[in-house]
Design an enzyme around this catalytic site. Sequence first.
Site, PDB file in Angstrom:
ATOM      1  N   GLY A  11       2.192   0.483 -11.027  1.00 37.82           N
ATOM      2  CA  GLY A  11       3.528   0.033 -10.613  1.00 37.82           C
ATOM      3  C   GLY A  11       3.982  -1.130 -11.475  1.00 37.82           C
ATOM      4  O   GLY A  11       3.233  -2.068 -11.699  1.00 37.82           O
ATOM      5  N   ARG A  72       1.192   6.218 -13.931  1.00 34.14           N
ATOM      6  CA  ARG A  72      -0.102   6.337 -13.253  1.00 34.14           C
ATOM      7  C   ARG A  72      -0.708   7.635 -13.794  1.00 34.14           C
ATOM      8  O   ARG A  72      -0.414   8.715 -13.293  1.00 34.14           O
ATOM      9  CB  ARG A  72       0.097   6.432 -11.737  1.00 34.14           C
ATOM     10  CG  ARG A  72       0.849   5.243 -11.117  1.00 34.14           C
ATOM     11  CD  ARG A  72       0.787   5.310  -9.606  1.00 34.14           C
ATOM     12  NE  ARG A  72       1.766   4.461  -8.941  1.00 34.14           N
ATOM     13  CZ  ARG A  72       1.610   3.166  -8.682  1.00 34.14           C
ATOM     14  NH1 ARG A  72       0.516   2.556  -9.074  1.00 34.14           N
ATOM     15  NH2 ARG A  72       2.539   2.485  -8.053  1.00 34.14           N
ATOM     16  N   ASP A 103      -5.008  -2.969  -9.494  1.00 35.77           N
ATOM     17  CA  ASP A 103      -6.398  -2.521  -9.316  1.00 35.77           C
ATOM     18  C   ASP A 103      -6.667  -1.147  -9.934  1.00 35.77           C
ATOM     19  O   ASP A 103      -7.743  -0.917 -10.499  1.00 35.77           O
ATOM     20  CB  ASP A 103      -6.857  -2.599  -7.849  1.00 35.77           C
ATOM     21  CG  ASP A 103      -5.952  -1.838  -6.909  1.00 35.77           C
ATOM     22  OD1 ASP A 103      -4.924  -1.301  -7.380  1.00 35.77           O
ATOM     23  OD2 ASP A 103      -6.268  -1.770  -5.710  1.00 35.77           O
ATOM     24  N   THR A 126       1.120  -7.141 -10.663  1.00 37.88           N
ATOM     25  CA  THR A 126       1.475  -6.298  -9.514  1.00 37.88           C
ATOM     26  C   THR A 126       2.209  -7.152  -8.496  1.00 37.88           C
ATOM     27  O   THR A 126       1.835  -8.310  -8.280  1.00 37.88           O
ATOM     28  CB  THR A 126       0.240  -5.650  -8.848  1.00 37.88           C
ATOM     29  OG1 THR A 126       0.609  -5.186  -7.538  1.00 37.88           O
ATOM     30  CG2 THR A 126      -0.920  -6.603  -8.672  1.00 37.88           C
ATOM     31  N   ASP A 128       1.963  -6.798  -5.479  1.00 39.64           N
ATOM     32  CA  ASP A 128       1.185  -6.830  -4.231  1.00 39.64           C
ATOM     33  C   ASP A 128       0.325  -8.087  -4.061  1.00 39.64           C
ATOM     34  O   ASP A 128      -0.086  -8.406  -2.948  1.00 39.64           O
ATOM     35  CB  ASP A 128       0.261  -5.603  -4.161  1.00 39.64           C
ATOM     36  CG  ASP A 128       1.022  -4.295  -4.210  1.00 39.64           C
ATOM     37  OD1 ASP A 128       2.223  -4.297  -3.896  1.00 39.64           O
ATOM     38  OD2 ASP A 128       0.417  -3.268  -4.566  1.00 39.64           O
ATOM     39  N   ASP A 130      -2.705  -8.438  -4.699  1.00 39.81           N
ATOM     40  CA  ASP A 130      -3.951  -8.054  -4.025  1.00 39.81           C
ATOM     41  C   ASP A 130      -5.175  -8.067  -4.931  1.00 39.81           C
ATOM     42  O   ASP A 130      -6.101  -7.288  -4.734  1.00 39.81           O
ATOM     43  CB  ASP A 130      -3.780  -6.665  -3.383  1.00 39.81           C
ATOM     44  CG  ASP A 130      -3.393  -5.615  -4.415  1.00 39.81           C
ATOM     45  OD1 ASP A 130      -3.038  -5.974  -5.555  1.00 39.81           O
ATOM     46  OD2 ASP A 130      -3.431  -4.419  -4.076  1.00 39.81           O
ATOM     47  N   ARG A 172       1.214  -2.105  -0.495  1.00 36.90           N
ATOM     48  CA  ARG A 172       0.157  -1.092  -0.371  1.00 36.90           C
ATOM     49  C   ARG A 172      -0.777  -1.437   0.777  1.00 36.90           C
ATOM     50  O   ARG A 172      -0.326  -1.507   1.917  1.00 36.90           O
ATOM     51  CB  ARG A 172      -0.602  -0.952  -1.694  1.00 36.90           C
ATOM     52  CG  ARG A 172      -1.317   0.372  -1.814  1.00 36.90           C
ATOM     53  CD  ARG A 172      -2.032   0.497  -3.145  1.00 36.90           C
ATOM     54  NE  ARG A 172      -1.107   0.688  -4.240  1.00 36.90           N
ATOM     55  CZ  ARG A 172      -0.660   1.871  -4.627  1.00 36.90           C
ATOM     56  NH1 ARG A 172      -1.053   2.962  -4.020  1.00 36.90           N
ATOM     57  NH2 ARG A 172       0.172   1.979  -5.626  1.00 36.90           N
ATOM     58  N   GLU A 188      10.148 -13.499  13.062  1.00 37.68           N
ATOM     59  CA  GLU A 188       9.521 -13.809  14.356  1.00 37.68           C
ATOM     60  C   GLU A 188       8.130 -13.195  14.473  1.00 37.68           C
ATOM     61  O   GLU A 188       7.253 -13.736  15.130  1.00 37.68           O
ATOM     62  CB  GLU A 188      10.415 -13.299  15.500  1.00 37.68           C
ATOM     63  CG  GLU A 188      11.571 -14.231  15.865  1.00 37.68           C
ATOM     64  CD  GLU A 188      12.669 -14.325  14.817  1.00 37.68           C
ATOM     65  OE1 GLU A 188      12.741 -13.454  13.926  1.00 37.68           O
ATOM     66  OE2 GLU A 188      13.466 -15.287  14.876  1.00 37.68           O
ATOM     67  N   HIS A 253      11.800   0.194  -3.377  1.00 36.18           N
ATOM     68  CA  HIS A 253      11.577  -0.180  -4.775  1.00 36.18           C
ATOM     69  C   HIS A 253      12.479  -1.283  -5.302  1.00 36.18           C
ATOM     70  O   HIS A 253      12.261  -1.764  -6.412  1.00 36.18           O
ATOM     71  CB  HIS A 253      11.672   1.053  -5.673  1.00 36.18           C
ATOM     72  CG  HIS A 253      10.473   1.935  -5.552  1.00 36.18           C
ATOM     73  ND1 HIS A 253      10.302   2.804  -4.510  1.00 36.18           N
ATOM     74  CD2 HIS A 253       9.356   2.036  -6.309  1.00 36.18           C
ATOM     75  CE1 HIS A 253       9.147   3.442  -4.650  1.00 36.18           C
ATOM     76  NE2 HIS A 253       8.557   2.984  -5.722  1.00 36.18           N
ATOM     77  N   ARG A 256      10.639  -4.157  -6.666  1.00 33.67           N
ATOM     78  CA  ARG A 256       9.916  -4.155  -7.942  1.00 33.67           C
ATOM     79  C   ARG A 256      10.792  -4.579  -9.125  1.00 33.67           C
ATOM     80  O   ARG A 256      10.278  -4.779 -10.229  1.00 33.67           O
ATOM     81  CB  ARG A 256       9.336  -2.762  -8.196  1.00 33.67           C
ATOM     82  CG  ARG A 256       8.155  -2.438  -7.318  1.00 33.67           C
ATOM     83  CD  ARG A 256       6.934  -2.066  -8.129  1.00 33.67           C
ATOM     84  NE  ARG A 256       7.118  -0.865  -8.880  1.00 33.67           N
ATOM     85  CZ  ARG A 256       6.693   0.343  -8.506  1.00 33.67           C
ATOM     86  NH1 ARG A 256       6.064   0.479  -7.357  1.00 33.67           N
ATOM     87  NH2 ARG A 256       6.875   1.377  -9.273  1.00 33.67           N
TER      88      ARG A 256
HETATM   89  O1  F6P Z   1       1.455  -1.520  -6.326  1.00 35.04           O
HETATM   90  C1  F6P Z   1       2.832  -1.740  -6.335  1.00 35.04           C
HETATM   91  C2  F6P Z   1       3.544  -0.838  -5.349  1.00 35.04           C
HETATM   92  O2  F6P Z   1       4.927  -1.129  -5.414  1.00 35.04           O
HETATM   93  C3  F6P Z   1       3.025  -0.902  -3.922  1.00 35.04           C
HETATM   94  O3  F6P Z   1       3.519  -2.016  -3.230  1.00 35.04           O
HETATM   95  C4  F6P Z   1       3.501   0.426  -3.375  1.00 35.04           C
HETATM   96  O4  F6P Z   1       2.680   0.842  -2.313  1.00 35.04           O
HETATM   97  C5  F6P Z   1       3.379   1.341  -4.560  1.00 35.04           C
HETATM   98  O5  F6P Z   1       3.361   0.525  -5.716  1.00 35.04           O
HETATM   99  C6  F6P Z   1       4.472   2.365  -4.693  1.00 35.04           C
HETATM  100  O6  F6P Z   1       4.164   3.207  -5.742  1.00 35.04           O
HETATM  101  P1  F6P Z   1       5.200   4.205  -6.424  1.00 35.04           P
HETATM  102  O7  F6P Z   1       6.196   3.376  -7.193  1.00 35.04           O
HETATM  103  O8  F6P Z   1       4.354   5.036  -7.305  1.00 35.04           O
HETATM  104  O9  F6P Z   1       5.877   4.955  -5.315  1.00 35.04           O
END
Ligand code: F6P
Length: 323
Positions: A11, A72, A103, A126, A128, A130, A172, A188, A253, A256
């Site tokens: 991503g 990917r 990851d 990323t 995320d 994470d 994710r 909240e 999205h 992003r």
């Molecule tokens: O890892 C980044 C991310 O935006 C996650 O938050 C989300 O779960 C995933 O990628 C979405 O992937 P795609 O853009 O392939 O739908």
Amino acid sequence: LNKIGVLTSGGDAPGMNAAIRAVVRKCFYEKIEIVGVVKGYQGLIDDNIRLLDPSSVSGILKEGGTILKSARSKDFRTKEGRGKAYINILKHGIDALIVIGGDGTFTGANIFGEEFNIPVVGIPGTIDNDLYGTDLTIGYDTALNTVVEAVDKIRDTATAHSRLFFIEVMGRDAGFIALSAGVASGAEVVLLPEKPTSYDELKGFLEKQYSYQKESSIVLVAEGENMGSTLDIANRVNEEHPEYDARVTILGHLQRGGSPTVVDRILASELGVAAVDALLEGQNSIMVGMVKDEIEYVPFIKAIKNKKNVNSRLLNLISVLSG
Ligand code: F6P
């Protein structure tokens, strides 16, 4: 070290371009040749590789997305695909790779580094956040700002109609975006994968809020939380409590995209330079991270496998401050 290849994978995240720029300019500074691989690992397999120079990264520091494009790659998960990628690496005389991603990207890099004789260094990119071994990943701060801006807007309409909103955010399997954006937007309730909440707990909480005659309520839902889909949760709440007039927004999205924040631009610039330094020092199969304002080298395996915890103080803040 004569020639480095750089790619972005998985991503995309705001600040990836700033990282590419830093890698390219640092290579120029160190008199190392640098090539860009287009579309992540798939570009290695398909031989989609082009020479970069300082001018090819002009003006991209402030741009979202990635000029190298991302993917990917399914083929790279196969031994055959990785074999093709290595042949192209040899063909272009690439001595080392810098991979920018999350990851999945580092998992691929780790396997590739074990199978073939090529040093690989990773830069955490990323939204995320994470990855273990870095306080922040590139793109996370920008995504947070985007989420908070969106939640602020939804708050206006929620208050105008005295409504309850469920707002789903990305992440994710991790709840970093939901938790930090939750604190920053005064949500909240937050629903996180790291701290499973039962439906009854949620219901009890909303009933308490409603009894306070709150003007609006916002539940920030991490996409990976345990209770099921955000729409299902909201439907169930609406069936039991039609007076809440609950609505759902899935931010998706839009989280992003956008121009990276100052935090992400600086982080990307530092880590881009650090990645080239790491290769010059002979490092391999590591991610460059930033911990307490210091550069750290973290083995891929640790960055992927070790669990980064959500901040329990922030979690506590949500319940103290939700009023
Ligand atoms: O890892 C980044 C991310 O935006 C996650 O938050 C989300 O779960 C995933 O990628 C979405 O992937 P795609 O853009 O392939 O739908």
